[in-house]
Design an enzyme around this catalytic site. Structure first.
Site: not given
Ligand code: THU
Length: 157
Positions: A61, A63, A72, A74, A112, A115
């Site tokens: 991830n 940010e 993220c 993924e 999430c 993703c």
């Protein structure tokens, strides 16, 4: 009117029950947590995608101060795989995370919604099943196909 029910089949394993290739993929996901950039959440996530050729691509991830601009683990791994290996289907993705104390989570974390939609696109694009391994130090969850995680998905128009 008809009432219908959807069920999903998945497997719960102890980490020491993993097949060697899956153990290695999870190790790659755990390793990728170290490359996470998470100055806001301090929640470091790693993902490792094994392609049909056996090549493994990792992501973490990343940010951003403008929160939605980050991504993220993924999606980082999937987009990297798509950029480097555009003609190779992904076969399995493993996901691991460290909590804010830096410990690997005891329970698995799950992708999430955004993703899931991105992972599902790979199944549509390559006509494959993308297996998902969710790592926790107390339990690993194996889901046979991303489509299990996103019923009634928007797949084409
Ligand atoms: N995150 C992931 O990278 N993958 C997940 O499956 C769940 C959440 C990231 C997003 C954000 O950087 C941090 O974890 C906290 O939500």
């Amino acid at each position: 009117m008809t009432n219908k029910t959807l069920t999903i089949a998945y497997r719960s394993l102890q980490p020491d029950e993993l097949a060697e290739a899956d153990r290695q993929l999870i190790e790659a996901a755990i390793g990728a947590t170290e490359t996470s950039y998470a100055p806001y959440s301090h929640f470091r996530v790693g993902a490792a995608v094994r392609l049909v050729s056996g090549v493994v691509v990792v992501g973490s991830n990343q940010e951003n101060v403008a929160f939605p601009s980050g991504t993220c683990a993924e999606r980082c791994a999937m987009f990297y795989a798509g950029s480097r290996h555009p003609h190779e289907a992904p076969e399995t993705i493993a996901i691991a995370a460290r909590d804010t104390d830096g410990r690997l989570t005891a329970r698995p974390i799950s992708p999430c919604g955004a993703c899931r939609q991105v992972l599902l696109q790979a199944e549509a694009r390559f006509g494959c099943r993308l297996r998902v391994l969710l790592y926790g130090s107390d339990e690993v969850v194996e889901i046979p196909s991303v489509s299990d995680l996103l019923p009634f998905a928007f797949v084409s128009f």
